[in-house]
Every structure is written in C-alpha cells, then in structure tokens.
Design an enzyme around this catalytic site. Structure first.
Site, PDB file in Angstrom:
ATOM      1  N   ARG A  52       5.777   9.854   3.725  1.00 18.04           N
ATOM      2  CA  ARG A  52       6.872   9.505   4.643  1.00 18.04           C
ATOM      3  C   ARG A  52       8.213   9.868   4.015  1.00 18.04           C
ATOM      4  NH1 ARG A  52       6.641   3.734   7.350  1.00 18.04           N
ATOM      5  NH2 ARG A  52       7.032   2.907   5.263  1.00 18.04           N
TER       6      ARG A  52
ATOM      7  N   ASP B  65      11.030  -6.917   8.388  1.00 16.50           N
ATOM      8  CA  ASP B  65      10.690  -5.933   7.352  1.00 16.50           C
ATOM      9  C   ASP B  65      10.495  -4.539   7.937  1.00 16.50           C
ATOM     10  OD1 ASP B  65       8.335  -7.617   8.260  1.00 16.50           O
ATOM     11  OD2 ASP B  65       7.262  -5.903   7.446  1.00 16.50           O
TER      12      ASP B  65
ATOM     13  N   ARG C 190       0.839  -1.208   0.000  1.00 14.78           N
ATOM     14  CA  ARG C 190       0.000   0.000   0.000  1.00 14.78           C
ATOM     15  C   ARG C 190       0.867   1.249   0.000  1.00 14.78           C
ATOM     16  NH1 ARG C 190      -2.363   0.969   6.091  1.00 14.78           N
ATOM     17  NH2 ARG C 190      -0.532   0.316   7.270  1.00 14.78           N
TER      18      ARG C 190
ATOM     19  N   ASP D 257       7.848   2.679  10.674  1.00 15.28           N
ATOM     20  CA  ASP D 257       6.576   1.968  10.704  1.00 15.28           C
ATOM     21  C   ASP D 257       5.962   1.953  12.110  1.00 15.28           C
ATOM     22  OD1 ASP D 257       4.458   0.797   9.563  1.00 15.28           O
ATOM     23  OD2 ASP D 257       5.326  -1.178   9.315  1.00 15.28           O
TER      24      ASP D 257
END
Length: 484
Positions: A174, A250, A91, A260
């Site tokens: 981001r 990840d 996404r 994240d």
C-alpha cells in the site's frame, strides 16, 4: 538486491518509540506476483523492468528488503463501532517513507506481512480476496478523482490461511501519504505520557500542513484543516455512491485520503440506509450516515487535542465544540455544490435544493440505480425507458429543464460538467465478487478485463456496457467482509 528505485528517508521514527515498534516482515514461503501497478511504480520513480517475476515477488512480499528500508509497525488506538480499543498494525509493516524526484513523500507499507507486537491473537496474515479488493477499490477511487491510498502490488505467499475457510495467503503493498490516523492521536492521549499528543501534532503539521506551523492555536488549526479534508472526501464518496463500511477512527487518516477497503461497496439502487458490511448490523456506517460519522470521528480527534487547545479544560472544550459544530455547514455547502454539478446547474437559485431532494426521493421510491440515473440524465436528450416515463419523473424533468435555462453557461457546458462528475462505470459489487472468486481459482482474466475499464470511469462506450448493468436478483451482493 538489485536497485529498485526506492529512495527512503523515513522520519516517523524520529517520534518517541512508543509510537512504533521496529521489526521485519515474516518470510513468505513461496511468494508469487499476482499484479504489479506499473503506472504507479513509474510515477513513484521505481525501476522494476530488470526484475524477474520471482525477484518482484521477493521484493513485494518483504522477503528481500529494498536498500534503505527500516521496517516498523505503528501503534494506535481507535473507536471501533463507537467503542475505544488499543490497536496497532497487527498485520502490517511500513518499509519506510519513499521520496520521489518531485519531493513527494509516501509510506510504503506491506499489509498481511505477519505478526507484530500489536497482533494480539491474530496471525498477522491476509488472504488473496480482500487484498485484491483493496487493489481494485483503491485504484478505482483514484481514477474517479478521489484522494485515496493506492495499491502498488499484490503477491500470494504460497501459504494457506484459515478464515471462514482455508484461503491463499497474500500481501498487499500500500502507498499512502502517511498512516497517521485519528486513532494515532487517541493512542497518544490514552498512554498519558508527557508531550505525546504534542509530539504527534507537531509531526503531523510538519509532514502534511506546514503552513499551519505559525498558527496562533495549532491544535485548532489542525482540527479545522482535517475537517475540510474530510468534508471534501465524504462529499466525493456521496457523489459516486461509495460506502466505506468501517469508518472507525483508526480508519480516518489526517491526510484526507480514503484508506482500508475491507467491507466497502458501491451503492446500486439509491437508498440512504444502504449497508454492505457484514459486521455493521446496526447500520452505523450506512451511506447516509457517513457525514455524521466523519464529524463524530473528528470530535474524538479534538478530545485528544484538548490539552493543547487551552490550559483551561472548560475553555478548551468550548473552543473544540464551537470548531466541530462548523462541520455540518462545511459539508452541506460542499454537498450542495456537488449535487448541482451532478445536475449541470450553474449558480444558485431558489428551488435548487428542492429540485435535488425531489430527484433523490424519486430514485429512492423507485429503487432507481444511483450511477445509471445520473448517467442517463447527463445526455443531451431525455432518458428513454419505462422508468423515466413515470409522471413524477417527467414532471421533475420539466422543472429541471426550466432550471437549466437560467444557467449562465450554454447547455453543452452543463452536459460536460455532468459527465465530468457522473461516472459511466463503477466497480459494481457483483463484478468485483466475480473477479475475486475467479482469482482464488488462479483465473486472473476477469481482473485483467475489469481494471482497464475502471481506469477511464467517465468514458461511456461499448466496451464498458457489460460493467454498467446493475446486478440481477441472483447476483446482488448483500454483505462484504474485511478478511481478518
């Protein structure tokens, strides 16, 4: 489109094509600006002052791409809660690598920008609450002095997104030094294509650590550098009571930045087993487990690099194990130095470790607030209040005062050092939840009140007092969610 100041010179697509897939973001139905990080935009050299709110929304939704953008999504893998999975940007779209006037290189990524070839059964969308959470937490970490990815903007898309309920869709912009993950190396190893691991290793060294390019063994040198970066990062997390929540491979980038911020949170009462993530039922990523998980993740990086460590597999494994086994001492040295700073201790004396552990044990046994306890002792006078009148604390306090006398620096220097590492305010979980809930009702007032406080986290004054109090029983946040 008007010139926005973006200066793209993207190198990631010089890698073999299996590392990424080109593709543009999906069109947002009716994007609208929620927030733009003007100081960050200025630091990046962006020129948005001539943009209307509508034009900014078009830019940060991906509806209108800035000049030079070459959108792509990255392929990677990852150990998620210990289990290996093929993944990728399901996404997200990287618009490109922006080069600042000072020569800095930053990925500009849209998160929640629609389906990609890696979406699997996902819709590729994001919702407002989690995107604002990432904005709040990443900016808070930055101002706390912690290496982190940052947030440039959040827009709503004008579309409903179905999660546990129907929620407003949103996209986060981001900014990261890169999105090269441990999982990127795992992906390279898993696809079993010749020279895939070597290609990503050489690229990572060139992009982040060019001083390693002349190393006798570049694979080992890269592992060691990543260990140092992660030891520094995790030490910072422990300093402020931050719990990442999903330390999958990840979610560990080789640049050493935090990334994240889904089910993350800040610890209130001190307890090493604190977990907030709704999906971490076994406590794998609890506060006290974070250093060990960092080492576990680095071991997965080393596994991917084994063929480049040595042609002899047995020898490569031996070298990798010896290298990775340096991490506990590397981290412990940093952690002890950090804790001495939190207590204003100069130098190293016998009994320092016991002094540190006794305070943490007292805090744990009394459910003392982690942030406020260290803030309270970062003053010239003994903390006031019933909690600090306990004999156990008073005995500890006297021992601490005796230890401060041994410092080579004056007491004022100790206090200054403590105040530089012990924040006066953090983004309390219950306050963040209040902000997110209000934002979903189109009320951005609480967000606009919270962000200026988090920009100066080491300043203690009347304005921050409402944000310093721990949650009441009915306000306590027990679980946070990732929004996917």
């Amino acid at each position: 489109m008007k010139k926005s100041g973006f200066n793209f010179a993207t190198t990631y697509m010089t890698l073999p094509e299996y590392f990424y897939t080109e593709g543009e973001p999906e069109t947002a139905a009716s994007p609208a600006i929620v927030i733009v990080n003007s100081p960050l935009a200025a630091a990046l050299g962006l020129t948005l002052s001539d943009f209307t709110a509508k034009e900014q929304a078009e830019l940060f939704s991906g509806n209108r791409l800035p000049q030079g953008a070459t959108p792509f999504s990255q392929a990677y893998a990852g150990h998620q809660f210990g289990h290996f999975t093929r993944l990728g940007d399901g996404r997200a779209h990287v618009l490109g690598e922006h080069i600042t006037s000072a020569g800095g290189r930053f990925d500009i990524q849209l998160k929640g920008s629609g389906r990609t070839p890696y979406s699997r059964r996902g819709d590729g969308k994001a919702v407002l609450g989690p995107m604002l959470r990432e904005y709040i937490i990443s900016e808070a970490l930055h101002h706390l002095g912690i290496p982190t990815t940052r947030s440039l903007a959040v827009v709503t898309t004008g579309e409903p997104v179905v999660r546990e309920a129907i929620m407003p869709g949103a996209i986060l912009t981001r900014v990261a030094s890169s999105h090269i993950r441990v999982g990127t190396f795992e992906f390279a190893a898993a696809i079993q294509k010749k020279d895939a691991v070597k290609a990503i290793m050489e690229y990572t060294i060139q992009r982040h650590y060019p001083d390693l390019s002349q190393s006798d063994n570049k694979a080992v040198a890269l592992i060691q550098r990543v260990m140092e970066k992660q030891a520094d990062l995790i030490t910072h997390w422990m300093r402020i009571g931050f719990i990442h929540g999903v330390m999958n491979t990840d979610n560990m980038v080789l640049s050493g930045e935090a990334i994240d911020f889904g089910p993350c949170a800040f610890m209130d009462s001190y307890a090493p087993d604190t977990v907030f993530s709704s999906i971490d039922e076994a406590g794998r990523y609890a506060y006290g487990n974070q250093p060990g998980i960092a080492q576990w993740n680095i071991a997965r990086l080393a596994e991917a690099l084994l063929p480049l460590i040595d042609d002899d597999t047995g020898k490569a494994v031996q070298i990798a194990v010896e290298t990775i086994n340096q991490f506990p001492d590397m981290y412990q040295h940093r952690w002890q130095a950090m804790m001495r700073a939190k207590l204003g201790l100069y130098g190293t004396f016998p009994g320092d470790e016991q002094l540190i552990s006794d305070l943490l044990d007292w805090m744990h046994n009394n459910r003392a607030d982690y942030t406020n306890t260290f803030l309270a002792i970062s003053q010239m006078d003994k903390p006031a209040g019933q909690l600090y009148e306990q004999k156990n604390f008073e005995d500890w306090y006297l021992r601490w005062q005796d230890r401060l006398v041994k410092n080579t620096e004056p007491r004022e220097s100790s206090i200054a050092m403590m105040r530089s590492v012990n924040p006066a305010v953090i983004p309390r979980n219950h306050r963040v939840e209040e902000v997110l809930e209000a934002a979903t009702r189109d009320d951005l007032g609480p967000l606009q009140q919270l962000l200026p406080v988090l920009e100066k986290p080491y300043d203690s004054n009347e304005a921050v007092k409402p944000y310093q109090a721990p949650p009441e029983a009915g306000e306590r946040v027990y679980k946070t969610f990732c929004g996917t």
